[in-house]
Design an enzyme around this catalytic site. Structure first.
Site, PDB file in Angstrom:
ATOM      1  N   GLN A 113      -5.855  -3.402  10.470  1.00 17.39           N
ATOM      2  CA  GLN A 113      -4.954  -2.717  11.167  1.00 17.39           C
ATOM      3  C   GLN A 113      -5.417  -1.349  11.815  1.00 17.39           C
ATOM      4  OE1 GLN A 113      -0.615  -2.851   9.625  1.00 17.39           O
ATOM      5  NE2 GLN A 113      -1.897  -3.633   7.769  1.00 17.39           N
ATOM      6  N   ARG A 158       4.603  -7.425  10.839  1.00 19.45           N
ATOM      7  CA  ARG A 158       5.917  -6.766  10.814  1.00 19.45           C
ATOM      8  C   ARG A 158       7.248  -7.598  10.498  1.00 19.45           C
ATOM      9  NH1 ARG A 158       3.663  -2.911   9.089  1.00 19.45           N
ATOM     10  NH2 ARG A 158       1.992  -4.480   9.286  1.00 19.45           N
ATOM     11  N   ASP A 188      -2.135   7.637   3.689  1.00 17.14           N
ATOM     12  CA  ASP A 188      -1.619   6.359   4.113  1.00 17.14           C
ATOM     13  C   ASP A 188      -2.325   6.116   5.388  1.00 17.14           C
ATOM     14  OD1 ASP A 188      -0.220   3.931   4.175  1.00 17.14           O
ATOM     15  OD2 ASP A 188       1.795   4.859   4.307  1.00 17.14           O
ATOM     16  N   GLU A 189      -2.329   4.817   5.859  1.00 15.14           N
ATOM     17  CA  GLU A 189      -3.015   4.363   6.974  1.00 15.14           C
ATOM     18  C   GLU A 189      -4.158   5.091   7.280  1.00 15.14           C
ATOM     19  OE1 GLU A 189      -1.490   1.882   8.735  1.00 15.14           O
ATOM     20  OE2 GLU A 189       0.728   1.999   8.313  1.00 15.14           O
ATOM     21  N   LYS A 221       0.869  -1.408  -0.108  1.00 17.98           N
ATOM     22  CA  LYS A 221      -0.003   0.269   0.016  1.00 17.98           C
ATOM     23  C   LYS A 221       0.611   1.349  -0.066  1.00 17.98           C
ATOM     24  CE  LYS A 221      -2.199  -1.016   3.639  1.00 17.98           C
ATOM     25  NZ  LYS A 221      -1.522  -2.502   3.988  1.00 17.98           N
ATOM     26  N   THR A 222       1.731   1.080   0.963  1.00 19.54           N
ATOM     27  CA  THR A 222       2.695   2.490   1.047  1.00 19.54           C
ATOM     28  C   THR A 222       3.389   2.579  -0.235  1.00 19.54           C
ATOM     29  OG1 THR A 222       2.723   2.168   3.455  1.00 19.54           O
ATOM     30  CG2 THR A 222       4.498   3.641   2.502  1.00 19.54           C
TER      31      THR A 222
HETATM   32  P1  ATP Z   1       1.587  -1.960   5.912  1.00 19.51           P
HETATM   33  O1  ATP Z   1       0.188  -2.482   6.076  1.00 19.51           O
HETATM   34  O2  ATP Z   1       2.202  -2.999   6.921  1.00 19.51           O
HETATM   35  O3  ATP Z   1       1.723  -0.689   6.007  1.00 19.51           O
HETATM   36  P2  ATP Z   1       1.915  -2.093   3.122  1.00 19.51           P
HETATM   37  O4  ATP Z   1       0.827  -2.685   2.468  1.00 19.51           O
HETATM   38  O5  ATP Z   1       2.095  -0.557   3.049  1.00 19.51           O
HETATM   39  O6  ATP Z   1       2.308  -2.489   4.548  1.00 19.51           O
HETATM   40  P3  ATP Z   1       4.524  -1.794   2.025  1.00 19.51           P
HETATM   41  O7  ATP Z   1       5.127  -1.396   3.189  1.00 19.51           O
HETATM   42  O8  ATP Z   1       4.127  -0.953   0.767  1.00 19.51           O
HETATM   43  O9  ATP Z   1       3.249  -2.409   2.315  1.00 19.51           O
HETATM   44  O10 ATP Z   1       5.371  -2.948   1.086  1.00 19.51           O
HETATM   45  C1  ATP Z   1       5.694  -4.297   1.841  1.00 19.51           C
HETATM   46  C2  ATP Z   1       6.927  -4.878   1.378  1.00 19.51           C
HETATM   47  O11 ATP Z   1       6.888  -5.205   0.282  1.00 19.51           O
HETATM   48  C3  ATP Z   1       8.295  -3.578   1.120  1.00 19.51           C
HETATM   49  O12 ATP Z   1       9.331  -4.018   1.490  1.00 19.51           O
HETATM   50  C4  ATP Z   1       7.789  -3.075  -0.582  1.00 19.51           C
HETATM   51  O13 ATP Z   1       9.047  -2.668  -1.040  1.00 19.51           O
HETATM   52  C5  ATP Z   1       7.579  -4.695  -1.018  1.00 19.51           C
HETATM   53  N1  ATP Z   1       6.748  -4.634  -2.105  1.00 19.51           N
HETATM   54  C6  ATP Z   1       5.485  -4.262  -2.547  1.00 19.51           C
HETATM   55  N2  ATP Z   1       5.355  -4.499  -3.518  1.00 19.51           N
HETATM   56  C7  ATP Z   1       5.938  -5.117  -4.294  1.00 19.51           C
HETATM   57  C8  ATP Z   1       6.296  -5.744  -5.460  1.00 19.51           C
HETATM   58  N3  ATP Z   1       5.302  -5.299  -6.401  1.00 19.51           N
HETATM   59  N4  ATP Z   1       7.577  -6.062  -5.942  1.00 19.51           N
HETATM   60  C9  ATP Z   1       8.449  -6.169  -4.908  1.00 19.51           C
HETATM   61  N5  ATP Z   1       8.378  -5.914  -3.544  1.00 19.51           N
HETATM   62  C10 ATP Z   1       7.233  -5.329  -3.226  1.00 19.51           C
HETATM   63 MG    MG Z   2       2.440   0.937   4.811  1.00 20.46          MG
END
Ligand code: ATP
Ligand code: MG
Length: 752
Positions: free
Chosen positions: A259, A609, A228-229, A43-44
């Site tokens: 979350q 995490r 975000d969040e 997402k981030t």
């Molecule tokens: P959270 O809910 O914990 O905030 P999130 O959904 O924001 O998580 P991110 O932190 O954006 O998730 O991504 C998690 C990990 O996966 C990061 O290390 C990110 O770089 C990696 N990632 C996300 N998408 C891809 C992709 N398409 N290819 C490779 N790595 C990815």
């Molecule tokens: Mg995130």
């Protein structure tokens, strides 16, 4: 003017590392979108790429983008990542937390917001002190009106956008008193130019809602608002987003209902559902592939969160392998637990693992102390993220209070804090007298002090010296660089000498902190271009807003410690989730109220995490608020599929499968952690230096854990003792009557 890099928009790196669903979100047309997706699904990452896409491909000026993140650290990271991605500086883009952005607006438009130009931010601690003072002046005694609760009441009103005048009289005495306190508190803040955290948001919201020119300006400016969040926005933040977006702004929100962990601070997960209603055409995009964790960790997380009933529903999967099993450790007590953590860390640190790859997550801040002690003893560098609030330490706050007073003489809180620190013969009676004069004359303490003169008798001379000190400092430091101001203030105020005299390790660290404070000001000698704040005020605002975030140890490779709440959004290769016991996690209140969903989400946040390896531990005995309590493994552990976990014992160093079917039915009451091998005797095979907790001690003939019978409540287990001699209190968990606290000498307990 912003130059768009459209000459050669390097679209390939922008979307190459995205899966189809992520790509859809990133490249969506300029319409509202909600990305609803589980932990670690990117997402981030999508949010960052979306901004890159808007700038590089859609030719949107960074000036027109507002991005809201969860911490200031995340904001800085986000800016860095965007710049890297599109190779263009994005300084004019607004990225920050809700509070940071609100603050910025209020600084820019202080007149329209009806604030003095040099208004100061009250942090939570300052706020509570002020509430306490107000309650005293209203004759509302602490015992009946705990300042903490009154503060919470005030903040909750503000979070819902309610001013004292808009609170209807419900004919209820308590409510009336609370509103009276709120009214007096607000009046005091207004006259002293103080703004608490909740007020930052409320003012900024009112500013955008009520001042047409400001509203028009920001609506025209921010074409794209990205959040975000999103699951943790509160009513006011949501309302503010709506006002800012107006008819033409485009909202791009990402979040995960699983979350949502801040409902206790007013966060409304319902905002995720409301969004589709309030922002027409908002499509929902789901991401389910996880890129962060191993299959095992995901399976555990999915298994746990599936037990929650109020969910929007999603399931995470990964292309990665299963990875290592989760290791579960049953510690004897918190010291044993800390030792386990540090020993495991040492094993990881022998090779490629950096210290910063290791994180310890806990439910409550107080748990950090034992961990810290153990880390210090074993010489592992560590850092408390968002907790060891540098800017909240006593000596730092003292020095900042001087700066605040120099900047704003009307700041009564800072006056009270500094006037007799270090001691200069201005006693409590004098201060009380000043308060009275100030109250009667409707003026600040400073004005009262300046005018008081002879009324104060012997202290008058000392007070005069204090006034001269502040005036002198203000004059002498005008136009000097901030670090010089800080340095002079620490010297002249006598703070340095004061702490020098204190001696010992504590004093040494205080002196180091003062030096570090001077260091910290160096980053503020030149304010950012489009910020209207002078260095002093921008530093003071930074200190209040970023307490605990811009850690002193930044740059050093160290182990990370933090609460589960502050771990949101972060990831670490190796995670230790400690204190996973009923009563602690989930906490007692959640257990008593049978309201476990938010605690379970917090556990889900903790598990997710971890990237490669997760350790979970609980202690069988733990000292909580000075009393020993028997813990039991958290009920959340039952929800983790057994095949994901192995139980680990330190002495043998072997992993033993547990959660076997047989053990599950072994009837030990907690879904079974496998049949236990005989425990090594206390201290055997462990570091004997460990503080020994007197688990064997008896009170009135009873031991902790003893089975007892009570005439009225029936049978139960002793879970804690408190106090000694005749005043010993005992806490018993009765099978049918719940947990009761009794005077041991009068409870007439019988051993079973
Ligand atoms: P959270 O809910 O914990 O905030 P999130 O959904 O924001 O998580 P991110 O932190 O954006 O998730 O991504 C998690 C990990 O996966 C990061 O290390 C990110 O770089 C990696 N990632 C996300 N998408 C891809 C992709 N398409 N290819 C490779 N790595 C990815
Ligand atoms: Mg995130």
């Amino acid at each position: 003017m912003f130059q768009s890099p459209a000459i050669n928009p390097d679209i390939v790196p922008l979307t190459a590392a995205l899966n189809p669903a992520q790509k859809e979100a990133v490249t969506a047309p300029p319409e509202h979108r909600l990305v609803l997706a589980g932990a670690g699904s990117g997402k981030t990452r999508v949010l960052v790429h979306r901004i890159g896409w808007l700038v590089a491909v859609e030719n949107i000026s960074p000036h027109s983008i507002l991005a809201v993140t969860f911490t200031n650290k995340a904001a800085a990271e986000m800016r860095g990542r965007i710049e890297q991605l599109i190779n263009v500086p994005v300084r004019t883009m607004w990225v920050g937390t809700f509070h940071g952005i609100a603050h910025r607006m209020l600084r820019l438009h202080w007149r329209e917001a009806k604030l003095p130009q040099n208004f100061q931010i009250l942090d939570s601690d300052d706020q509570q002190r002020l509430v306490k003072r107000i309650l005293r002046s209203l004759d509302m005694p602490d015992e009946q009106w705990p300042p903490k609760l009154v503060t919470a009441f005030i903040n909750a009103q503000k979070d819902e956008g309610r001013r004292p005048a808009s609170l209807a009289d419900q004919g209820d005495y308590a409510q009336r008193q609370l509103v009276r306190a709120y009214t007096a508190y607000q009046a005091q803040c207004e006259s002293a130019g103080l703004v608490d955290f909740a007020e930052l948001l409320l003012r900024a919201f009112e500013l955008c809602r009520d001042v047409p020119e400001i509203q028009a300006h920001y609506r025209a400016r921010f074409r794209h608002i990205l959040v975000d969040e999103f699951q943790d926005t509160n009513t006011l933040q949501y309302a503010w987003l709506r006002v800012l977006a107006g008819e033409s702004g485009v909202l791009f929100a990402v979040g995960d209902d699983d979350q949502s962990i801040y409902s206790w601070r007013g966060a409304k997960v319902e905002n995720m559902v409301r969004l589709s209603r309030d922002f027409p055409g908002a499509e929902v995009i789901r991401l389910e592939q996880n890129y962060r964790s191993t299959g095992t960790i995901l399976k555990a997380a999915n298994g746990l969160i599936a037990k929650n009933s109020s969910r929007l529903g999603k399931n995470l999967w990964t292309e990665d392998g299963e990875g290592a099993p989760i290791q579960l450790y049953a510690a004897f007590n918190e010291y044993d637990e800390a030792e386990f953590v540090v020993n495991r860390m040492r094993e990881h640190l022998d090779g490629r693992t950096r210290h910063a790859d290791l994180a310890v997550l806990y439910r409550s801040n107080a748990q950090s102390r034992v961990l810290e002690e153990t880390l210090i003893r074993q010489r592992l560098p560590y850092r408390i993220y968002g907790g060891l609030r540098f800017f909240e330490r006593m000596e730092v706050k003292d020095a900042l209070a001087y700066l605040r007073l120099i900047s704003n003489r009307e700041d009564d809180g800072s006056f009270e804090r500094t006037v007799n620190t270090p001691t200069r013969g201005i006693g409590a009676t004098t201060i009380e007298r000043l308060r009275q004069i100030a109250r009667e004359g409707g003026m600040s303490l400073w004005k009262a002090a300046v005018g008081a003169g002879a009324v104060l008798g012997r202290s008058a001379g000392n007070l005069k010296q204090f006034i001269d000190l502040i005036e002198g400092l203000a004059k002498e430091t005008a136009g000097e660089p901030l670090s010089k101001i800080m340095e002079l203030t620490i010297e002249r105020s006598g703070l340095r000498d004061h702490y020098k005299k204190e001696k010992g390790e504590q004093a040494e660290s205080r002196l180091e902190n003062l030096d570090e404070l001077i260091n910290a000001t160096r980053g503020f000698e030149r304010p950012p271009e489009d910020d209207e704040l002078d260095p002093l005020n921008s530093f003071l605002a930074h200190a209040a807003l970023e307490a605990g975030e811009g850690q002193a140890l930044a740059g050093e490779d160290c182990v990370q410690l933090m609460t589960l709440h502050s771990a949101k959004g972060l990831e670490f290769p190796i995670v230790f989730m400690v204190g996973v016991e009923n009563g602690l996690f989930p906490n007692q209140r959640a257990l008593d109220e049978g309201n476990l969903e938010e605690e379970r989400r917090l556990c889900y946040v903790g598990i997710t995490r971890a990237r490669q390896q997760l350790y979970i531990s609980y202690a069988e005995v733990r000292r909580v608020h000075g009393t020993e309590q028997i813990g039991s493994p958290s009920i959340f552990l039952r929800d983790i599929p057994p095949e994901c976990v192995v139980e680990t014992r330190p002495r043998a160093g072997v992993l033993r499968p547990s959660f076997t079917g047989a053990a599950r039915n072994s009837g030990n009451g907690y879904g079974g952690y496998g049949t236990r091998e005989p425990r090594p005797r206390y201290g055997e095979g462990y570091n004997l230096q460990r503080p020994v907790i007197a688990t064997a001690q008896t009170y009135g003939g009873f031991k902790l854990g003893a089975q007892v019978r009570h005439l009225k409540f029936g049978e139960g287990t002793i879970v804690s003792f408190d106090g000694d001699g005749d005043r010993t209190q005992v806490e018993v968990r009765f099978a049918s009557a719940g947990t009761k606290r009794l005077m041991l000498s009068q409870a007439n307990l019988q051993a079973v």
